[in-house]
Design a protein around this motif. Structure first.
Motif, PDB file in Angstrom:
ATOM      1  N   THR A 255      28.771 -28.687 -22.359  1.00 50.29           N
ATOM      2  CA  THR A 255      28.643 -27.606 -21.788  1.00 50.29           C
ATOM      3  C   THR A 255      29.792 -27.644 -20.314  1.00 50.29           C
ATOM      4  OG1 THR A 255      26.891 -28.159 -20.818  1.00 50.29           O
ATOM      5  CG2 THR A 255      26.682 -26.649 -22.632  1.00 50.29           C
ATOM      6  N   LEU A 256      29.742 -28.979 -19.834  1.00 50.11           N
ATOM      7  CA  LEU A 256      30.456 -29.043 -18.485  1.00 50.11           C
ATOM      8  C   LEU A 256      31.936 -28.964 -18.665  1.00 50.11           C
ATOM      9  CD1 LEU A 256      29.030 -32.191 -17.144  1.00 50.11           C
ATOM     10  CD2 LEU A 256      28.322 -30.054 -16.568  1.00 50.11           C
ATOM     11  N   LEU A 257      32.366 -28.974 -19.868  1.00 54.40           N
ATOM     12  CA  LEU A 257      33.871 -28.842 -20.304  1.00 54.40           C
ATOM     13  C   LEU A 257      33.959 -27.520 -20.724  1.00 54.40           C
ATOM     14  CD1 LEU A 257      36.935 -30.192 -21.154  1.00 54.40           C
ATOM     15  CD2 LEU A 257      35.924 -30.210 -23.396  1.00 54.40           C
ATOM     16  N   LEU A 258      33.204 -26.583 -21.460  1.00 58.22           N
ATOM     17  CA  LEU A 258      33.275 -25.336 -22.079  1.00 58.22           C
ATOM     18  C   LEU A 258      33.359 -24.543 -20.504  1.00 58.22           C
ATOM     19  CD1 LEU A 258      31.471 -25.449 -25.489  1.00 58.22           C
ATOM     20  CD2 LEU A 258      34.030 -25.709 -24.799  1.00 58.22           C
ATOM     21  N   ASN A 259      32.322 -24.753 -19.880  1.00 57.95           N
ATOM     22  CA  ASN A 259      32.029 -24.051 -18.978  1.00 57.95           C
ATOM     23  C   ASN A 259      32.798 -24.170 -17.455  1.00 57.95           C
ATOM     24  OD1 ASN A 259      30.121 -22.456 -20.322  1.00 57.95           O
ATOM     25  ND2 ASN A 259      28.499 -23.814 -19.413  1.00 57.95           N
ATOM     26  N   ASP A 260      33.760 -25.152 -17.756  1.00 60.94           N
ATOM     27  CA  ASP A 260      34.555 -25.764 -16.204  1.00 60.94           C
ATOM     28  C   ASP A 260      33.702 -25.772 -15.012  1.00 60.94           C
ATOM     29  OD1 ASP A 260      37.034 -26.522 -15.829  1.00 60.94           O
ATOM     30  OD2 ASP A 260      37.697 -24.639 -15.053  1.00 60.94           O
ATOM     31  N   THR A 261      32.590 -26.603 -15.385  1.00 60.48           N
ATOM     32  CA  THR A 261      31.516 -26.790 -14.361  1.00 60.48           C
ATOM     33  C   THR A 261      31.874 -27.740 -13.419  1.00 60.48           C
ATOM     34  OG1 THR A 261      29.900 -26.171 -15.811  1.00 60.48           O
ATOM     35  CG2 THR A 261      29.250 -26.870 -13.933  1.00 60.48           C
ATOM     36  N   LEU A 262      32.152 -27.418 -11.930  1.00 61.74           N
ATOM     37  CA  LEU A 262      32.428 -28.428 -10.978  1.00 61.74           C
ATOM     38  C   LEU A 262      31.209 -29.328 -10.857  1.00 61.74           C
ATOM     39  CD1 LEU A 262      34.579 -28.922  -8.613  1.00 61.74           C
ATOM     40  CD2 LEU A 262      33.127 -27.626  -7.101  1.00 61.74           C
ATOM     41  N   ALA A 274      25.166 -57.487   0.786  1.00 59.92           N
ATOM     42  CA  ALA A 274      26.463 -57.654   1.307  1.00 59.92           C
ATOM     43  C   ALA A 274      27.549 -57.663   0.249  1.00 59.92           C
ATOM     44  CB  ALA A 274      26.654 -58.902   2.282  1.00 59.92           C
ATOM     45  N   ALA A 275      27.175 -57.095  -1.089  1.00 62.20           N
ATOM     46  CA  ALA A 275      27.994 -56.879  -2.328  1.00 62.20           C
ATOM     47  C   ALA A 275      27.934 -55.658  -2.749  1.00 62.20           C
ATOM     48  CB  ALA A 275      27.685 -58.269  -3.073  1.00 62.20           C
ATOM     49  N   GLN A 276      28.398 -54.627  -2.091  1.00 61.16           N
ATOM     50  CA  GLN A 276      28.201 -53.367  -2.995  1.00 61.16           C
ATOM     51  C   GLN A 276      29.687 -52.526  -2.889  1.00 61.16           C
ATOM     52  OE1 GLN A 276      24.979 -50.963  -1.119  1.00 61.16           O
ATOM     53  NE2 GLN A 276      24.323 -52.687  -0.542  1.00 61.16           N
ATOM     54  N   LEU A 277      29.885 -51.970  -3.962  1.00 65.05           N
ATOM     55  CA  LEU A 277      31.065 -51.055  -4.154  1.00 65.05           C
ATOM     56  C   LEU A 277      30.739 -49.490  -4.478  1.00 65.05           C
ATOM     57  CD1 LEU A 277      34.125 -50.260  -4.592  1.00 65.05           C
ATOM     58  CD2 LEU A 277      33.913 -51.316  -6.934  1.00 65.05           C
ATOM     59  N   ASN A 278      31.284 -48.627  -3.932  1.00 61.83           N
ATOM     60  CA  ASN A 278      30.606 -47.385  -3.950  1.00 61.83           C
ATOM     61  C   ASN A 278      32.011 -46.383  -4.116  1.00 61.83           C
ATOM     62  OD1 ASN A 278      27.833 -47.605  -3.532  1.00 61.83           O
ATOM     63  ND2 ASN A 278      28.410 -48.213  -1.554  1.00 61.83           N
ATOM     64  N   ILE A 279      32.130 -45.722  -5.399  1.00 64.47           N
ATOM     65  CA  ILE A 279      33.191 -44.822  -5.569  1.00 64.47           C
ATOM     66  C   ILE A 279      32.463 -43.360  -6.099  1.00 64.47           C
ATOM     67  CG2 ILE A 279      35.200 -44.295  -7.303  1.00 64.47           C
ATOM     68  CD1 ILE A 279      34.946 -47.143  -7.991  1.00 64.47           C
ATOM     69  N   LYS A 280      33.030 -42.414  -5.165  1.00 65.44           N
ATOM     70  CA  LYS A 280      32.510 -41.118  -5.359  1.00 65.44           C
ATOM     71  C   LYS A 280      33.698 -40.092  -5.494  1.00 65.44           C
ATOM     72  CE  LYS A 280      29.606 -37.765  -2.683  1.00 65.44           C
ATOM     73  NZ  LYS A 280      28.779 -37.586  -1.419  1.00 65.44           N
ATOM     74  N   TYR A 281      33.457 -39.291  -6.672  1.00 61.88           N
ATOM     75  CA  TYR A 281      34.427 -38.111  -6.579  1.00 61.88           C
ATOM     76  C   TYR A 281      33.523 -36.648  -6.310  1.00 61.88           C
ATOM     77  CZ  TYR A 281      37.608 -41.052  -8.908  1.00 61.88           C
ATOM     78  OH  TYR A 281      38.382 -42.094  -9.403  1.00 61.88           O
ATOM     79  N   PRO A 282      33.605 -36.200  -5.112  1.00 60.05           N
ATOM     80  CA  PRO A 282      32.668 -35.169  -4.928  1.00 60.05           C
ATOM     81  C   PRO A 282      32.912 -33.688  -5.780  1.00 60.05           C
ATOM     82  CG  PRO A 282      33.969 -35.961  -2.867  1.00 60.05           C
ATOM     83  CD  PRO A 282      34.613 -36.528  -4.172  1.00 60.05           C
ATOM     84  N   ASN A 283      34.265 -33.522  -5.971  1.00 55.94           N
ATOM     85  CA  ASN A 283      34.325 -32.161  -6.470  1.00 55.94           C
ATOM     86  C   ASN A 283      35.401 -32.525  -7.717  1.00 55.94           C
ATOM     87  OD1 ASN A 283      32.997 -30.345  -4.675  1.00 55.94           O
ATOM     88  ND2 ASN A 283      34.210 -31.507  -3.284  1.00 55.94           N
ATOM     89  N   ILE A 284      34.965 -32.546  -9.050  1.00 55.18           N
ATOM     90  CA  ILE A 284      35.836 -32.719 -10.143  1.00 55.18           C
ATOM     91  C   ILE A 284      35.451 -31.624 -11.277  1.00 55.18           C
ATOM     92  CG2 ILE A 284      36.321 -35.312  -9.598  1.00 55.18           C
ATOM     93  CD1 ILE A 284      34.484 -35.868 -11.914  1.00 55.18           C
ATOM     94  N   TYR A 285      36.346 -31.574 -12.022  1.00 54.03           N
ATOM     95  CA  TYR A 285      36.201 -31.024 -13.305  1.00 54.03           C
ATOM     96  C   TYR A 285      36.418 -31.941 -14.502  1.00 54.03           C
ATOM     97  CZ  TYR A 285      36.431 -26.452 -10.990  1.00 54.03           C
ATOM     98  OH  TYR A 285      36.150 -25.522 -10.019  1.00 54.03           O
ATOM     99  N   LEU A 286      35.685 -31.576 -15.618  1.00 57.81           N
ATOM    100  CA  LEU A 286      36.122 -32.519 -16.794  1.00 57.81           C
ATOM    101  C   LEU A 286      37.468 -31.784 -17.495  1.00 57.81           C
ATOM    102  CD1 LEU A 286      32.907 -33.132 -18.808  1.00 57.81           C
ATOM    103  CD2 LEU A 286      33.775 -34.733 -17.048  1.00 57.81           C
ATOM    104  N   SER A 287      38.442 -32.866 -17.858  1.00 64.82           N
ATOM    105  CA  SER A 287      39.670 -32.468 -18.661  1.00 64.82           C
ATOM    106  C   SER A 287      39.527 -32.494 -19.955  1.00 64.82           C
ATOM    107  CB  SER A 287      40.814 -33.182 -17.813  1.00 64.82           C
ATOM    108  OG  SER A 287      41.022 -33.082 -16.693  1.00 64.82           O
TER     109      SER A 287
END
Length: 333
Positions: A255-262, A274-287
Protein backbone atom coordinates in the motif's frame (compact mmCIF):
# COMPACT_ATOMS: atom_id res chain seq x y z
CA UNK A 1 65.21 -19.29 -10.24
CA UNK A 2 63.56 -19.30 -6.79
CA UNK A 3 61.85 -16.10 -5.74
CA UNK A 4 59.98 -14.70 -2.76
CA UNK A 5 56.28 -15.07 -3.56
CA UNK A 6 54.31 -12.08 -2.25
CA UNK A 7 51.21 -12.93 -0.22
CA UNK A 8 48.43 -10.79 1.22
CA UNK A 9 50.32 -10.42 4.50
CA UNK A 10 52.58 -7.94 2.70
CA UNK A 11 49.65 -5.59 2.11
CA UNK A 12 49.42 -2.36 4.07
CA UNK A 13 46.85 0.38 3.43
CA UNK A 14 47.11 3.39 5.72
CA UNK A 15 44.61 6.26 5.68
CA UNK A 16 44.51 9.74 7.14
CA UNK A 17 41.59 11.40 8.86
CA UNK A 18 42.98 14.69 7.50
CA UNK A 19 42.24 16.36 4.20
CA UNK A 20 45.04 17.84 2.11
CA UNK A 21 45.59 21.57 2.45
CA UNK A 22 47.36 21.60 -0.92
CA UNK A 23 46.06 19.77 -3.97
CA UNK A 24 48.85 17.75 -5.53
CA UNK A 25 50.90 17.50 -2.32
CA UNK A 26 50.73 14.24 -0.38
CA UNK A 27 50.06 14.37 3.33
CA UNK A 28 53.08 13.96 5.58
CA UNK A 29 53.80 10.66 7.30
CA UNK A 30 52.70 12.10 10.64
CA UNK A 31 49.16 12.54 9.28
CA UNK A 32 48.88 8.89 8.17
CA UNK A 33 47.41 7.48 11.38
CA UNK A 34 44.55 5.13 10.45
CA UNK A 35 45.25 1.55 9.39
CA UNK A 36 41.96 -0.39 9.26
CA UNK A 37 42.32 -4.00 10.38
CA UNK A 38 39.88 -5.64 7.95
CA UNK A 39 40.18 -4.62 4.29
CA UNK A 40 39.55 -7.03 1.42
CA UNK A 41 42.92 -8.30 0.12
CA UNK A 42 41.89 -7.42 -3.44
CA UNK A 43 41.75 -3.68 -2.68
CA UNK A 44 44.47 -2.34 -4.98
CA UNK A 45 45.04 1.13 -6.39
CA UNK A 46 45.34 1.67 -10.15
CA UNK A 47 47.64 3.94 -12.12
CA UNK A 48 46.71 4.36 -15.77
CA UNK A 49 48.15 6.37 -18.63
CA UNK A 50 46.65 7.83 -21.79
CA UNK A 51 48.84 8.17 -24.86
CA UNK A 52 48.95 10.15 -28.08
CA UNK A 53 49.79 7.90 -31.00
CA UNK A 54 50.06 8.49 -34.72
CA UNK A 55 48.93 4.93 -35.45
CA UNK A 56 45.90 6.11 -37.44
CA UNK A 57 47.72 9.05 -39.04
CA UNK A 58 48.97 9.24 -42.59
CA UNK A 59 52.12 10.40 -44.37
CA UNK A 60 54.34 7.79 -42.70
CA UNK A 61 54.68 5.47 -45.62
CA UNK A 62 53.40 2.52 -43.54
CA UNK A 63 50.55 1.54 -41.21
CA UNK A 64 52.41 1.44 -37.87
CA UNK A 65 52.97 3.97 -35.09
CA UNK A 66 56.15 6.00 -34.91
CA UNK A 67 55.14 8.45 -32.16
CA UNK A 68 54.05 7.69 -28.59
CA UNK A 69 53.63 10.48 -26.01
CA UNK A 70 51.90 10.44 -22.64
CA UNK A 71 49.05 12.98 -22.48
CA UNK A 72 47.19 11.96 -19.32
CA UNK A 73 47.67 10.14 -16.02
CA UNK A 74 44.75 8.66 -14.07
CA UNK A 75 44.47 7.06 -10.62
CA UNK A 76 41.67 5.28 -8.81
CA UNK A 77 41.15 2.96 -5.88
CA UNK A 78 38.38 0.54 -4.92
CA UNK A 79 38.23 -1.00 -1.49
CA UNK A 80 35.77 -2.94 0.61
CA UNK A 81 35.51 -4.96 3.77
CA UNK A 82 34.03 -5.10 7.24
CA UNK A 83 32.98 -1.82 8.80
CA UNK A 84 34.18 -0.59 12.17
CA UNK A 85 33.25 2.63 13.93
CA UNK A 86 36.32 4.72 13.02
CA UNK A 87 36.36 3.64 9.38
CA UNK A 88 32.62 4.40 9.15
CA UNK A 89 33.37 7.98 10.13
CA UNK A 90 36.25 8.22 7.64
CA UNK A 91 34.12 6.92 4.77
CA UNK A 92 31.22 9.24 5.56
CA UNK A 93 33.56 12.22 6.01
CA UNK A 94 35.06 11.87 2.53
CA UNK A 95 31.75 10.88 0.92
CA UNK A 96 29.60 13.66 2.39
CA UNK A 97 32.50 16.14 2.79
CA UNK A 98 30.71 18.20 5.45
CA UNK A 99 30.96 17.17 9.11
CA UNK A 100 30.01 18.71 12.43
CA UNK A 101 31.59 17.08 15.50
CA UNK A 102 30.20 17.48 19.01
CA UNK A 103 30.58 15.86 22.39
CA UNK A 104 33.18 15.31 25.08
CA UNK A 105 34.65 11.82 25.31
CA UNK A 106 32.51 9.96 22.80
CA UNK A 107 32.16 12.17 19.73
CA UNK A 108 29.11 12.52 17.50
CA UNK A 109 30.04 13.23 13.89
CA UNK A 110 27.06 14.48 11.87
CA UNK A 111 27.46 14.37 8.09
CA UNK A 112 25.61 16.12 5.29
CA UNK A 113 26.33 16.64 1.57
CA UNK A 114 28.71 19.50 0.85
CA UNK A 115 26.87 22.37 -0.85
CA UNK A 116 29.05 25.37 0.06
CA UNK A 117 31.69 24.56 -2.58
CA UNK A 118 31.97 22.64 -5.84
CA UNK A 119 35.52 21.55 -5.00
CA UNK A 120 35.82 18.27 -3.13
CA UNK A 121 38.31 17.88 -0.27
CA UNK A 122 40.90 15.22 -1.02
CA UNK A 123 43.15 12.99 1.02
CA UNK A 124 46.21 10.74 0.73
CA UNK A 125 46.45 6.96 1.12
CA UNK A 126 49.69 5.04 1.70
CA UNK A 127 50.08 1.64 0.01
CA UNK A 128 52.50 -1.21 0.51
CA UNK A 129 51.50 -3.61 -2.25
CA UNK A 130 54.57 -5.85 -1.99
CA UNK A 131 57.82 -5.77 -0.06
CA UNK A 132 59.17 -3.42 -2.73
CA UNK A 133 56.17 -1.37 -3.94
CA UNK A 134 55.56 1.36 -1.38
CA UNK A 135 53.99 4.69 -2.26
CA UNK A 136 51.44 7.36 -1.43
CA UNK A 137 48.58 8.24 -3.73
CA UNK A 138 47.42 11.80 -3.18
CA UNK A 139 44.37 13.82 -4.27
CA UNK A 140 41.91 10.98 -3.70
CA UNK A 141 38.18 11.60 -3.30
CA UNK A 142 35.32 9.15 -2.79
CA UNK A 143 33.08 8.91 -5.85
CA UNK A 144 30.70 6.22 -4.56
CA UNK A 145 30.08 4.53 -1.23
CA UNK A 146 27.84 1.57 -0.45
CA UNK A 147 27.04 0.33 3.06
CA UNK A 148 25.04 -2.85 3.57
CA UNK A 149 23.94 -5.19 6.33
CA UNK A 150 22.07 -8.39 7.04
CA UNK A 151 20.75 -10.29 10.06
CA UNK A 152 24.19 -11.08 11.49
CA UNK A 153 27.86 -10.35 11.07
CA UNK A 154 29.54 -7.00 10.47
CA UNK A 155 28.20 -4.33 8.15
CA UNK A 156 29.95 -4.29 4.79
CA UNK A 157 31.20 -1.38 2.70
CA UNK A 158 32.40 -0.78 -0.83
CA UNK A 159 34.06 2.52 -1.77
CA UNK A 160 35.28 3.79 -5.12
CA UNK A 161 37.79 6.65 -5.18
CA UNK A 162 39.23 8.74 -8.00
CA UNK A 163 42.48 10.67 -7.99
CA UNK A 164 44.34 13.35 -9.92
CA UNK A 165 46.80 10.88 -11.47
CA UNK A 166 49.59 11.73 -9.02
CA UNK A 167 51.46 9.39 -6.71
CA UNK A 168 54.64 9.66 -4.64
CA UNK A 169 56.96 6.66 -4.39
CA UNK A 170 58.73 5.84 -1.15
CA UNK A 171 58.21 4.03 2.13
CA UNK A 172 56.87 5.62 5.28
CA UNK A 173 59.44 5.75 8.04
CA UNK A 174 57.24 3.87 10.50
CA UNK A 175 53.82 2.72 9.28
CA UNK A 176 51.25 2.54 12.07
CA UNK A 177 49.97 -0.78 13.38
CA UNK A 178 46.50 -1.99 12.50
CA UNK A 179 43.95 -0.43 14.83
CA UNK A 180 41.61 -2.81 16.61
CA UNK A 181 38.23 -1.20 16.15
CA UNK A 182 34.70 -2.14 17.20
CA UNK A 183 32.86 -3.79 14.35
CA UNK A 184 29.41 -2.44 13.53
CA UNK A 185 27.20 -5.51 13.47
CA UNK A 186 24.09 -6.33 11.47
CA UNK A 187 22.60 -8.04 14.50
CA UNK A 188 22.91 -4.71 16.36
CA UNK A 189 20.91 -2.86 13.69
CA UNK A 190 17.36 -1.56 14.09
CA UNK A 191 15.33 -0.76 10.97
CA UNK A 192 12.46 1.72 11.23
CA UNK A 193 9.87 2.85 8.70
CA UNK A 194 6.74 4.93 9.03
CA UNK A 195 5.28 8.41 8.59
CA UNK A 196 7.80 11.24 8.68
CA UNK A 197 8.66 11.88 12.32
CA UNK A 198 6.93 8.70 13.49
CA UNK A 199 8.90 5.75 12.09
CA UNK A 200 8.52 2.44 13.96
CA UNK A 201 10.78 -0.60 14.12
CA UNK A 202 10.18 -3.51 11.75
CA UNK A 203 13.60 -5.11 12.37
CA UNK A 204 12.10 -8.60 12.71
CA UNK A 205 11.02 -8.41 9.06
CA UNK A 206 14.35 -7.24 7.60
CA UNK A 207 16.47 -9.76 5.68
CA UNK A 208 19.10 -7.37 4.29
CA UNK A 209 19.53 -3.74 3.25
CA UNK A 210 21.91 -1.43 1.44
CA UNK A 211 22.38 2.30 0.93
CA UNK A 212 24.43 3.89 -1.83
CA UNK A 213 25.83 7.40 -2.00
CA UNK A 214 26.92 8.55 -5.47
CA UNK A 215 28.91 11.72 -4.94
CA UNK A 216 29.38 12.87 -8.54
CA UNK A 217 33.01 13.89 -8.10
CA UNK A 218 34.94 14.45 -11.33
CA UNK A 219 38.70 15.05 -11.78
CA UNK A 220 38.84 18.46 -13.45
CA UNK A 221 41.20 18.66 -16.41
CA UNK A 222 41.78 21.72 -18.57
CA UNK A 223 44.28 23.09 -21.10
CA UNK A 224 47.54 23.97 -19.41
CA UNK A 225 46.99 21.47 -16.60
CA UNK A 226 49.56 18.99 -17.81
CA UNK A 227 48.98 15.26 -17.35
CA UNK A 228 47.14 15.58 -14.04
CA UNK A 229 43.78 16.87 -12.81
CA UNK A 230 43.93 20.32 -11.21
CA UNK A 231 41.13 19.78 -8.66
CA UNK A 232 38.17 17.54 -7.88
CA UNK A 233 34.90 19.05 -9.06
CA UNK A 234 31.59 18.20 -7.41
CA UNK A 235 28.41 17.62 -9.38
CA UNK A 236 25.19 16.00 -8.15
CA UNK A 237 25.04 14.11 -4.85
CA UNK A 238 22.59 11.22 -5.16
CA UNK A 239 21.56 8.40 -2.86
CA UNK A 240 19.65 5.13 -3.24
CA UNK A 241 18.22 2.65 -0.76
CA UNK A 242 17.02 -0.96 -1.04
CA UNK A 243 15.98 -3.74 1.33
CA UNK A 244 14.60 -7.26 1.41
CA UNK A 245 11.70 -7.51 3.85
CA UNK A 246 9.76 -10.60 4.95
CA UNK A 247 6.13 -10.48 3.87
CA UNK A 248 3.67 -10.66 6.75
CA UNK A 249 -0.01 -11.64 6.91
CA UNK A 250 -1.10 -8.00 7.16
CA UNK A 251 0.29 -5.86 4.32
CA UNK A 252 2.55 -3.02 5.39
CA UNK A 253 4.54 -2.57 2.16
CA UNK A 254 2.37 -2.78 -1.00
CA UNK A 255 0.00 0.00 0.00
CA UNK A 256 2.95 2.36 0.52
CA UNK A 257 3.83 1.97 -3.17
CA UNK A 258 0.27 2.08 -4.51
CA UNK A 259 -0.74 5.11 -2.46
CA UNK A 260 2.60 6.89 -2.96
CA UNK A 261 2.82 7.39 0.80
CA UNK A 262 5.59 9.61 2.13
CA UNK A 263 7.72 7.71 4.64
CA UNK A 264 10.71 8.03 6.92
CA UNK A 265 13.36 5.30 7.03
CA UNK A 266 15.97 4.90 9.75
CA UNK A 267 18.79 2.35 9.92
CA UNK A 268 20.42 2.54 13.34
CA UNK A 269 23.37 0.34 14.32
CA UNK A 270 24.37 0.40 17.98
CA UNK A 271 27.36 -1.83 18.74
CA UNK A 272 28.33 0.10 21.87
CA UNK A 273 28.27 3.59 23.32
CA UNK A 274 31.23 4.56 21.13
CA UNK A 275 30.39 2.45 18.07
CA UNK A 276 27.22 3.63 16.34
CA UNK A 277 26.09 4.43 12.81
CA UNK A 278 22.74 6.09 12.16
CA UNK A 279 21.29 6.62 8.67
CA UNK A 280 18.04 8.52 8.27
CA UNK A 281 15.94 9.34 5.22
CA UNK A 282 13.38 11.84 6.57
CA UNK A 283 11.13 11.96 3.49
CA UNK A 284 11.08 9.25 0.84
CA UNK A 285 8.66 7.41 -1.43
CA UNK A 286 9.01 3.80 -2.54
CA UNK A 287 10.06 3.54 -6.18
CA UNK A 288 9.48 -0.21 -6.34
CA UNK A 289 8.03 -2.95 -4.16
CA UNK A 290 8.11 -6.41 -5.71
CA UNK A 291 7.01 -9.55 -3.89
CA UNK A 292 9.06 -12.69 -4.42
CA UNK A 293 10.36 -15.77 -2.62
CA UNK A 294 13.39 -16.66 -0.55
CA UNK A 295 13.38 -20.41 -0.04
CA UNK A 296 9.84 -21.13 1.19
CA UNK A 297 9.27 -17.58 2.45
CA UNK A 298 7.65 -14.69 0.64
CA UNK A 299 9.63 -11.46 0.72
CA UNK A 300 9.34 -7.89 -0.52
CA UNK A 301 12.12 -6.29 -2.52
CA UNK A 302 11.79 -2.55 -2.01
CA UNK A 303 13.79 0.24 -3.62
CA UNK A 304 13.94 4.01 -3.47
CA UNK A 305 15.76 5.87 -6.23
CA UNK A 306 17.03 9.43 -6.54
CA UNK A 307 13.71 10.85 -7.75
CA UNK A 308 11.90 9.53 -4.67
CA UNK A 309 14.32 11.10 -2.16
CA UNK A 310 12.68 14.38 -1.14
CA UNK A 311 14.16 17.49 0.46
CA UNK A 312 11.28 19.04 2.35
CA UNK A 313 11.71 22.02 4.65
CA UNK A 314 14.97 22.25 6.55
CA UNK A 315 15.65 18.49 6.54
CA UNK A 316 18.47 17.18 4.40
CA UNK A 317 17.68 14.40 1.95
CA UNK A 318 19.74 12.02 4.08
CA UNK A 319 21.16 12.45 7.57
CA UNK A 320 24.06 10.31 8.77
CA UNK A 321 25.85 10.31 12.09
CA UNK A 322 28.67 8.22 13.56
CA UNK A 323 29.52 7.92 17.26
CA UNK A 324 33.09 6.95 18.13
CA UNK A 325 36.20 8.10 19.99
CA UNK A 326 37.85 9.68 16.93
CA UNK A 327 38.44 13.36 17.66
CA UNK A 328 38.16 14.90 14.19
CA UNK A 329 37.71 14.26 10.48
CA UNK A 330 38.46 16.53 7.50
CA UNK A 331 40.92 18.79 9.32
CA UNK A 332 43.46 20.23 6.89
CA UNK A 333 47.09 19.14 7.05
Amino acid sequence: MPFEQQTVEARNITLSTNKQNAFGTALADAAMTLRPPIIDPGSFANIKKEWYSNLQRGNKGHQWATVRQEIGRFTDFQMGGDLDEVLAGWLCAFAFMDVTTTGAGVKTHAFKPLVSSNQAPVTTIYFEDTADLKYKMQDLAIAELEISGSDRGPLQFRASMVGSGRHTDGAMAAPVASAVGTLLMGNDTDFLIGPSGAAVSIKEQIRNWSVTFAIGVVPHRAPGGGKFASFMRLQEFRTRFSATISAKNVDNIRTLLLNDTLQEVQINTNSGAAAQLNIKYPNIYLSAAQIGVDGMDQVWQIETDEQAMMKLGASDVVQVSVLNNQTTYLVGA
